[in-house]
Design an enzyme around this catalytic site. Structure first.
Site, PDB file in Angstrom:
ATOM      1  N   ASP A  15     -15.403  -9.280  59.459  1.00 21.79           N
ATOM      2  CA  ASP A  15     -13.980  -9.542  59.608  1.00 21.79           C
ATOM      3  C   ASP A  15     -13.670  -9.751  61.075  1.00 21.79           C
ATOM      4  O   ASP A  15     -14.523  -9.536  61.937  1.00 21.79           O
ATOM      5  CB  ASP A  15     -13.154  -8.378  59.052  1.00 21.79           C
ATOM      6  CG  ASP A  15     -13.369  -7.089  59.858  1.00 21.79           C
ATOM      7  OD1 ASP A  15     -14.517  -6.875  60.319  1.00 21.79           O
ATOM      8  OD2 ASP A  15     -12.428  -6.310  60.024  1.00 21.79           O
TER       9      ASP A  15
ATOM     10  N   CYS B 256     -14.775  28.955  64.318  1.00 24.72           N
ATOM     11  CA  CYS B 256     -15.756  27.926  63.975  1.00 24.72           C
ATOM     12  C   CYS B 256     -17.099  28.559  63.632  1.00 24.72           C
ATOM     13  O   CYS B 256     -17.522  29.540  64.254  1.00 24.72           O
ATOM     14  CB  CYS B 256     -15.915  26.946  65.139  1.00 24.72           C
ATOM     15  SG  CYS B 256     -17.039  25.581  64.789  1.00 24.72           S
TER      16      CYS B 256
ATOM     17  N   ASP C 145     -13.985   7.409  60.134  1.00 22.97           N
ATOM     18  CA  ASP C 145     -15.058   7.561  61.123  1.00 22.97           C
ATOM     19  C   ASP C 145     -14.490   7.350  62.511  1.00 22.97           C
ATOM     20  O   ASP C 145     -13.453   6.695  62.675  1.00 22.97           O
ATOM     21  CB  ASP C 145     -16.175   6.539  60.893  1.00 22.97           C
ATOM     22  CG  ASP C 145     -15.805   5.168  61.459  1.00 22.97           C
ATOM     23  OD1 ASP C 145     -16.330   4.819  62.531  1.00 22.97           O
ATOM     24  OD2 ASP C 145     -14.974   4.460  60.854  1.00 22.97           O
TER      25      ASP C 145
ATOM     26  N   GLN D 105      -7.126  -6.798  56.508  1.00 19.65           N
ATOM     27  CA  GLN D 105      -6.576  -7.107  57.820  1.00 19.65           C
ATOM     28  C   GLN D 105      -5.165  -7.671  57.640  1.00 19.65           C
ATOM     29  O   GLN D 105      -4.644  -7.715  56.547  1.00 19.65           O
ATOM     30  CB  GLN D 105      -7.480  -8.091  58.561  1.00 19.65           C
ATOM     31  CG  GLN D 105      -8.827  -7.523  58.969  1.00 19.65           C
ATOM     32  CD  GLN D 105      -8.737  -6.549  60.147  1.00 19.65           C
ATOM     33  OE1 GLN D 105      -7.670  -6.338  60.721  1.00 19.65           O
ATOM     34  NE2 GLN D 105      -9.864  -5.957  60.515  1.00 19.65           N
TER      35      GLN D 105
ATOM     36  N   GLY E 199      -8.400  -3.004  61.693  1.00 23.26           N
ATOM     37  CA  GLY E 199      -7.390  -3.485  62.626  1.00 23.26           C
ATOM     38  C   GLY E 199      -6.392  -2.444  63.077  1.00 23.26           C
ATOM     39  O   GLY E 199      -5.319  -2.787  63.573  1.00 23.26           O
TER      40      GLY E 199
ATOM     41  N   ASP F 287     -21.326  -0.847  59.784  1.00 20.91           N
ATOM     42  CA  ASP F 287     -20.217  -1.779  59.955  1.00 20.91           C
ATOM     43  C   ASP F 287     -20.785  -3.194  59.987  1.00 20.91           C
ATOM     44  O   ASP F 287     -21.992  -3.396  59.881  1.00 20.91           O
ATOM     45  CB  ASP F 287     -19.417  -1.442  61.208  1.00 20.91           C
ATOM     46  CG  ASP F 287     -20.227  -1.597  62.489  1.00 20.91           C
ATOM     47  OD1 ASP F 287     -21.400  -2.031  62.417  1.00 20.91           O
ATOM     48  OD2 ASP F 287     -19.699  -1.285  63.564  1.00 20.91           O
ATOM     49  N   SER F 288     -19.929  -4.179  60.155  1.00 18.36           N
ATOM     50  CA  SER F 288     -20.371  -5.567  59.997  1.00 18.36           C
ATOM     51  C   SER F 288     -20.670  -6.281  61.305  1.00 18.36           C
ATOM     52  O   SER F 288     -21.225  -7.373  61.300  1.00 18.36           O
ATOM     53  CB  SER F 288     -19.279  -6.358  59.270  1.00 18.36           C
ATOM     54  OG  SER F 288     -18.120  -6.432  60.090  1.00 18.36           O
ATOM     55  N   GLY F 289     -20.273  -5.679  62.419  1.00 17.59           N
ATOM     56  CA  GLY F 289     -20.255  -6.398  63.687  1.00 17.59           C
ATOM     57  C   GLY F 289     -18.874  -6.918  64.003  1.00 17.59           C
ATOM     58  O   GLY F 289     -18.623  -7.449  65.083  1.00 17.59           O
ATOM     59  N   GLY F 290     -17.927  -6.752  63.058  1.00 17.29           N
ATOM     60  CA  GLY F 290     -16.580  -7.263  63.250  1.00 17.29           C
ATOM     61  C   GLY F 290     -15.840  -6.606  64.398  1.00 17.29           C
ATOM     62  O   GLY F 290     -15.027  -7.258  65.063  1.00 17.29           O
ATOM     63  N   PHE F 291     -16.100  -5.321  64.649  1.00 11.65           N
ATOM     64  CA  PHE F 291     -15.403  -4.674  65.756  1.00 11.65           C
ATOM     65  C   PHE F 291     -15.800  -5.294  67.082  1.00 11.65           C
ATOM     66  O   PHE F 291     -14.994  -5.367  68.013  1.00 11.65           O
ATOM     67  CB  PHE F 291     -15.687  -3.168  65.774  1.00 11.65           C
ATOM     68  CG  PHE F 291     -14.941  -2.452  66.871  1.00 11.65           C
ATOM     69  CD1 PHE F 291     -13.572  -2.271  66.785  1.00 11.65           C
ATOM     70  CD2 PHE F 291     -15.595  -2.000  68.005  1.00 11.65           C
ATOM     71  CE1 PHE F 291     -12.863  -1.637  67.798  1.00 11.65           C
ATOM     72  CE2 PHE F 291     -14.902  -1.366  69.029  1.00 11.65           C
ATOM     73  CZ  PHE F 291     -13.537  -1.182  68.922  1.00 11.65           C
TER      74      PHE F 291
ATOM     75  N   CYS G  40     -20.036  26.740  63.674  1.00  6.72           N
ATOM     76  CA  CYS G  40     -21.120  25.855  64.099  1.00  6.72           C
ATOM     77  C   CYS G  40     -22.147  26.597  64.951  1.00  6.72           C
ATOM     78  O   CYS G  40     -21.907  27.704  65.439  1.00  6.72           O
ATOM     79  CB  CYS G  40     -20.562  24.654  64.868  1.00  6.72           C
ATOM     80  SG  CYS G  40     -20.121  24.984  66.593  1.00  6.72           S
TER      81      CYS G  40
END
Length: 376
Positions: free
Chosen positions: A148, A306, A268, A191, A218, A94-98, A308
């Protein structure tokens, strides 16, 4: 040449939902897919080998946290994030935007970028669109994101418009700063809050910039389910069909299934591992709280449907014991299961799409998996 390309393989005649293949430098992944979150270049309690075992494809890492420690230069010298954490599959940062959203109390937003207080030591940090891309170039993931602003909900029209327009300017600045376009695919992020005209305008302008893929940002910031669906629908309406679409931060069962109906290809969320650490398990029978005394002598598998590692080898009684004694192995087993549950859900959704019965699959799943209105 774009390092990440997208191929649509089937469109469901019943629903219009689609399957595809995301081609990346670290392998091909079928879509729609769920991406486990490895914030600090590790999925909490889960090894890379276990990620392979649950059939994970793309794994997400967090730019802000890797910037703070160990630092992007360390990751770069290791040979990139895949070599650093020994995961040979595709990755996304991610960009750091969160953090612009989540660290609202310790940041200031200006046209130039965002000033933060380092959450570890209190130092002042500055993150610009160019700096975000430079950090991500060094981290080296296959897919990277434009910086963003993830605005809160609700927000006024004026705030949402100002923020969206700045996000577009930041996207263009980040695109120009991208130094590895032949190795890393940079996605733009739509956004615009809960405003149709802003969402559509943002998407149209990002498409003019011709990114290899697009994200919807967003959402999942406090709005109700109907509002989230509107945001996603408006955002994706103007996006090109032949490029991947990524809905950020969504992992509840009902949200994932709705996103697929809206032609979202990638999702995600930290939800599966966060729930596991609190003893909450997602199963084909609904949610299980493994802390309850009723599981103390329940020697059945956690989820008989499942495949797993946890469900193949351990009982509910043993998981109850591990959780009550605060053993890390229990959190590890439960994290493996919850991640596999969501990945398996996406596998079943893909199969339903290929067989032109996705609406039936969605309706049956939501009716028979007894989760609450939150989707878990």
């Amino acid at each position: 040449m774009n390092p990440v390309t997208f191929e649509i393989t089937h469109v469901c005649r019943q629903s219009g939902a689609r399957t595809g293949i995301l081609h990346t430098p670290h392998g091909d992944v079928e879509t729609p897919m769920f991406m486990p979150v490895g914030t600090q270049a590790t999925v909490k309690f889960v090894s890379p080998e276990e990620l392979y075992d649950v059939h994970a494809g793309v794994v997400l890492a967090n730019t802000y946290h890797l910037w703070l420690r160990p630092g992007e230069d360390i990751v770069d010298r290791a040979g990139g994030v895949q070599k650093f954490m020994n995961y040979n599959g595709p990755m996304l940062t991610d960009s750091g935007g969160f953090q612009v959203f989540s660290l609202a109390d310790v940041r200031k937003i200006k046209e130039e970028g965002v000033t933060f207080k380092n959450t570890l030591n209190g130092d002042t940090l500055f993150l610009s669109p160019e700096k975000s891309i430079q950090i991500q170039n060094k981290i080296g993931a296959d897919i990277i994101m434009s910086l963003d602003e993830c605005i809160p909900y609700p927000a006024s029209y004026e705030y949402a418009k100002t923020s969206m327009e700045r996000t577009l300017r930041w996207a263009e600045r980040g695109r120009k700063a991208h130094s590895r376009p032949d190795e890393q695919a940079l996605f733009g992020i739509v956004q615009g809050g809960d405003y149709e005209d802003l969402r559509r305008y943002c998407a149209e302008k990002l498409v003019e910039m011709d990114f290899p893929g697009y994200a919807v940002g967003g959402t999942s910031v406090g709005e109700d389910k109907e509002t989230m669906v509107r945001m996603v629908r408006w955002s994706q309406a103007a996006l090109p069909l032949d490029k991947p679409r990524y809905l950020m931060g969504v992992g509840a069962v009902n949200d994932l299934l709705e996103a697929i109906s809206l032609n979202i290809d990638m999702c995600d969320c930290v939800l599966p591992t966060r729930l596991a650490r609190h003893g909450t398990l997602l199963t084909s029978e609904g949610r299980i709280n493994i802390r309850k005394a009723m599981y103390k002598d329940d020697f059945r598998p956690l989820d008989p449907e499942c495949d797993c590692y946890c469900c193949r080898n351990y009982t509910r009684a043993y998981l109850n014991h591990l959780f009550r004694t605060n053993e890390g192995f229990g959190m590890r087993l439960m994290s493996i299961h919850n991640i596999r549950f969501l990945i398996r859900l996406m596998e079943e959704a893909r199969q339903a799409i290929k067989e032109d019965r996705y609406n039936d699959f969605k309706e049956y799943t939501l009716k028979n998996m007894k989760f609450d209105q939150r989707g878990f």
